[in-house]
Design an enzyme around this catalytic site. Structure first.
Site, mmCIF file in Angstrom:
data_model
loop_
_atom_site.group_PDB
_atom_site.id
_atom_site.type_symbol
_atom_site.label_atom_id
_atom_site.label_comp_id
_atom_site.label_asym_id
_atom_site.label_seq_id
_atom_site.Cartn_x
_atom_site.Cartn_y
_atom_site.Cartn_z
ATOM 1 N N ALA A 151 43.034 21.402 -9.645
ATOM 2 C CA ALA A 151 43.225 21.895 -8.280
ATOM 3 C C ALA A 151 44.462 22.781 -8.263
ATOM 4 O O ALA A 151 45.282 22.753 -9.186
ATOM 5 C CB ALA A 151 43.388 20.722 -7.327
ATOM 6 N N GLY A 205 40.465 18.084 -10.558
ATOM 7 C CA GLY A 205 39.381 18.471 -9.652
ATOM 8 C C GLY A 205 38.207 19.131 -10.362
ATOM 9 O O GLY A 205 37.067 19.070 -9.892
ATOM 10 N N GLU A 240 36.186 16.343 -11.705
ATOM 11 C CA GLU A 240 35.576 15.694 -10.533
ATOM 12 C C GLU A 240 34.376 16.495 -10.022
ATOM 13 O O GLU A 240 33.369 15.912 -9.619
ATOM 14 C CB GLU A 240 36.632 15.500 -9.436
ATOM 15 C CG GLU A 240 37.616 14.393 -9.810
ATOM 16 C CD GLU A 240 38.820 14.299 -8.891
ATOM 17 O OE1 GLU A 240 39.096 13.202 -8.399
ATOM 18 O OE2 GLU A 240 39.501 15.326 -8.680
ATOM 19 N N GLU A 292 46.143 13.406 -13.205
ATOM 20 C CA GLU A 292 46.883 13.345 -11.941
ATOM 21 C C GLU A 292 48.104 12.438 -11.965
ATOM 22 O O GLU A 292 49.116 12.737 -11.319
ATOM 23 C CB GLU A 292 45.942 12.905 -10.799
ATOM 24 C CG GLU A 292 44.993 13.990 -10.313
ATOM 25 C CD GLU A 292 43.714 14.105 -11.114
ATOM 26 O OE1 GLU A 292 42.803 14.803 -10.652
ATOM 27 O OE2 GLU A 292 43.614 13.519 -12.209
#
Length: 259
Positions: free
Chosen positions: A65, A111, A114, A134
């Site tokens: 992200a 992300g 994900e 993360e």
């Protein structure tokens, strides 16, 4: 039409390519919104039977992200960020009635992994690297990573991968069951399209039912077997079922109307 993604259609297959090469295709707010729109349009188009999602270039599928967007967020803003992300993209893709294949070309981190896990299954190039780093930023995966990774590879491996903020290569991902196939960079899209072509020959209505039934097994408070029984029954009322069974009895290939 889009700033950060490219969409194209070849026969019944739509390809959505995340195109931010200078940022290694990182997901920012605008890209998530554009992806939502592209997936929604493809899902609503009855000529589309399969969606392939990939990243531009050879380095990254999506390298995470865009951290600069939320580095100063409060607790409430952080929670809202995750909730909106789920609704717009990650849960949205996982529950789409059109099958989604992620062609993972290079890094799929945070992300990015994900998003790949939200797709219905994954094909990876042999230079792919996957991880959820993360905790090295003082946060946890917030776009479904803790849930979908454990569904795919089990609790122990998920705990290790998330706690160490480590990365695994494509072959390890294959042995874990995180990806279905590993291929060369050159063969990644051809192989993905070959699989998409096999899917596209079958009943799109039945496939949508299968997605709902399979997903039901992972929903709290939902009996997956009951969902399967219901969806099985629903299929009997479709034109695709009539065509599929008639074609079988007449010893010919079916021509599904998609209804």
């Amino acid at each position: 039409m889009y700033t950060n993604i490219i969409t194209s259609q070849e026969k019944e297959i739509v390809t959505i390519t995340i195109n931010r090469p200078s940022k290694l295709n990182a997901l920012n707010k605008e890209t998530i919104q554009e992806l939502h729109q592209a997936f929604k349009e493809a899902d609503e188009d009855k000529t589309v039977h399969v969606i392939v999602v990939t990243g531009s270039g050879e380095k990254a599928f999506v390298a995470g992200a865009d951290i600069s967007e939320f580095a100063n967020f409060s607790v409430a803003q952080g929670e809202e960020l995750a909730e909106k992300g789920h609704a717009l993209l990650f849960d949205f893709v996982a529950n789409l009635s059109t099958p989604v294949i992620a062609a993972v070309n290079g890094f799929a981190l945070g992300g990015g992994l994900e998003l790949a896990m939200a797709a219905h299954f994954r094909v990876a190039s042999n230079n792919a690297r996957m991880g959820l780093p993360e905790v090295s930023l003082g946060v946890i995966p917030g776009y479904g990573g803790t849930q979908r990774l454990s569904q795919l590879i089990g609790k122990g491996r998920t705990m290790e991968l998330i706690m160490t903020a480590g990365m695994i290569d494509a072959n390890q991902a294959l042995s874990y069951g995180l990806v279905n196939h590993v291929t060369s960079q050159e063969e990644l899209l051809p192989m993905t399209y070959k699989l998409a072509g096999k899917i596209a020959k079958n009943s799109s209505v039945a496939i949508s039912s299968a997605i709902r039934a399979i997903n039901a097994a992972y929903e709290d408070g939902v009996n997956g077997f009951k969902t399967e029984i219901h969806e099985f029954g629903v299929c009997f009322g479709t034109a695709d079922f009539k065509e599929g069974t008639t074609a079988f009895l007449e010893k010919r290939k079916p021509d599904f109307p998609g209804k």
